[in-house]
Design an enzyme around this catalytic site. Structure first.
Site, mmCIF file in Angstrom:
data_model
loop_
_atom_site.group_PDB
_atom_site.id
_atom_site.type_symbol
_atom_site.label_atom_id
_atom_site.label_comp_id
_atom_site.label_asym_id
_atom_site.label_seq_id
_atom_site.Cartn_x
_atom_site.Cartn_y
_atom_site.Cartn_z
ATOM 1 N N ARG A 54 0.853 -1.175 0.000
ATOM 2 C CA ARG A 54 0.000 0.000 0.000
ATOM 3 C C ARG A 54 0.897 1.237 0.000
ATOM 4 N NH1 ARG A 54 -3.337 -2.874 -1.610
ATOM 5 N NH2 ARG A 54 -5.391 -3.361 -0.715
ATOM 6 N N GLU A 75 -2.551 7.763 -4.560
ATOM 7 C CA GLU A 75 -2.929 7.335 -5.914
ATOM 8 C C GLU A 75 -4.406 7.642 -6.210
ATOM 9 O OE1 GLU A 75 -3.709 2.604 -5.488
ATOM 10 O OE2 GLU A 75 -1.629 3.212 -5.210
ATOM 11 N N HIS A 124 -0.830 0.365 -10.037
ATOM 12 C CA HIS A 124 -1.475 -0.548 -9.089
ATOM 13 C C HIS A 124 -2.073 -1.766 -9.810
ATOM 14 C CE1 HIS A 124 -3.560 -0.687 -4.895
ATOM 15 N NE2 HIS A 124 -3.233 -1.898 -5.317
#
Length: 318
Positions: A237, A266, A284
């Site tokens: 993360r 993000e 991601h």
């Protein structure tokens, strides 16, 4: 005529091969994301909804949980659940499930892809070729660094962390890890101090859980301990790394390379990371293969079906 069970879907699962359609086929789906006034929508339509489908990105906060008086289960598409208020759910007796294991290998594979790409300057090389600079007066790209035989540090030795560590065997790497506590079931060395692990490692891979407890776990001291030749990889993360400290270290030459699949805010990515020749940046995509996304979809739907059949979940969050 059989009435379909009524569920609430927080957002579109467009990153899954067929989850939206399969949910619509089997359930009466209230699509929360299509309503501009979320609070009013929950007030008007929340009664009678016993299950919520969400994801690690969309989550389920206390306001959502408490706005659904009949809620009994939250089924999430993804392994992370830091965006779900598990405590609020438990206070209401609401079960929560995620989709562990099925994405482990693909995320571990990507970590290694980032590691090699960072060490061998693959992103820079790709841009170099596309710009038509190969063979020109500009010369060639700077030398990279070898991966095989180096020291691999892993932060968080859960399912994904162990899969990353196992792959180190094929590259003749010595592996050490940092965890909340030492494990007795793995052959890797344990470092109680994250700074000591970073000082020792050539490559440092972040594979720990997200959430408030691990926010900025990788801080300026850890980053600088990894050093000007060190390479950090994050497939966990974004907020686990202090992104400002990371950016500053790269700019000042105190860190060799950052290879990142996740970011602190993000989809916003700092311009300094985008402009750097010492970064590899991905949007991601740790679990973004057809096989894994379908397996996640299958397990999420299996949890949902199990709840409606017997009131239990297949992979409950403990």
């Amino acid at each position: 005529m059989t009435t379909k069970p009524r569920i609430l879907q927080v957002g579109s699962l467009s990153g899954s091969p067929s989850a939206n359609q399969r949910l619509a086929n089997d359930y009466d789906v209230f699509e929360l994301w299509k309503h501009g006034d979320r609070k009013a929508a929950l007030t008007d339509h929340g009664k009678g909804i016993t299950a919520v489908v969400t994801s690690a990105t969309m989550g389920a906060d206390a306001d959502l949980i408490n706005a659904l008086p009949d809620l009994k289960a939250i089924c999430s598409w993804g392994v992370g659940y830091e965006t779900i208020d598990v405590q609020a759910a438990r206070a209401r007796g609401v079960l929560v499930s995620n989709t562990p294991d099925v994405l482990t290998d693909c995320v571990a594979d990507l970590a290694w892809g980032l590691m090699i790409a960072g060490a061998r300057r693959m992103s820079l090389g790709d841009r170099f070729v596309r710009a038509g600079r190969w063979g020109q007066v500009h010369g060639n790209i700077p030398l990279g660094t070898r991966v095989s035989g180096k020291k691999l540090g892993v932060i968080g030795l859960g399912r994904i962390g162990q899969a990353i560590a196992r792959r180190g065997d094929g590259f003749d790497m010595e592996v050490r890890y940092h965890n909340r506590r030492a494990r007795t079931d793995v052959p890797y060395g344990y470092e109680a101090s994250l700074i000591d692990l970073a000082t020792w490692a050539d490559f440092l891979v972040v594979a720990t859980v997200g959430g408030p407890e691990t926010r900025h776990l990788v801080n300026q001291q850890v980053i600088e301990a990894l050093g000007p030749k060190g390479i950090i990889v994050n497939i966990a993360r974004g907020p686990v790394i202090d992104e400002q400290a990371l950016t500053t270290a790269l700019e000042n030459g105190k860190l060799g390379c950052a290879a990142l699949d996740v970011f602190e805010y993000e989809p916003k990515v700092p311009e300094a990371l985008i402009d750097s020749d010492n970064t590899v940046l991905l949007p991601h995509i740790g679990s973004a293969t057809y096989e894994t996304r379908l397996a996640m979809e299958d397990l999420m739907l299996e949890n949902l079906a199990s709840y409606f059949q017997n009131g239990k979940l297949v992979t409950p969050v403990e």
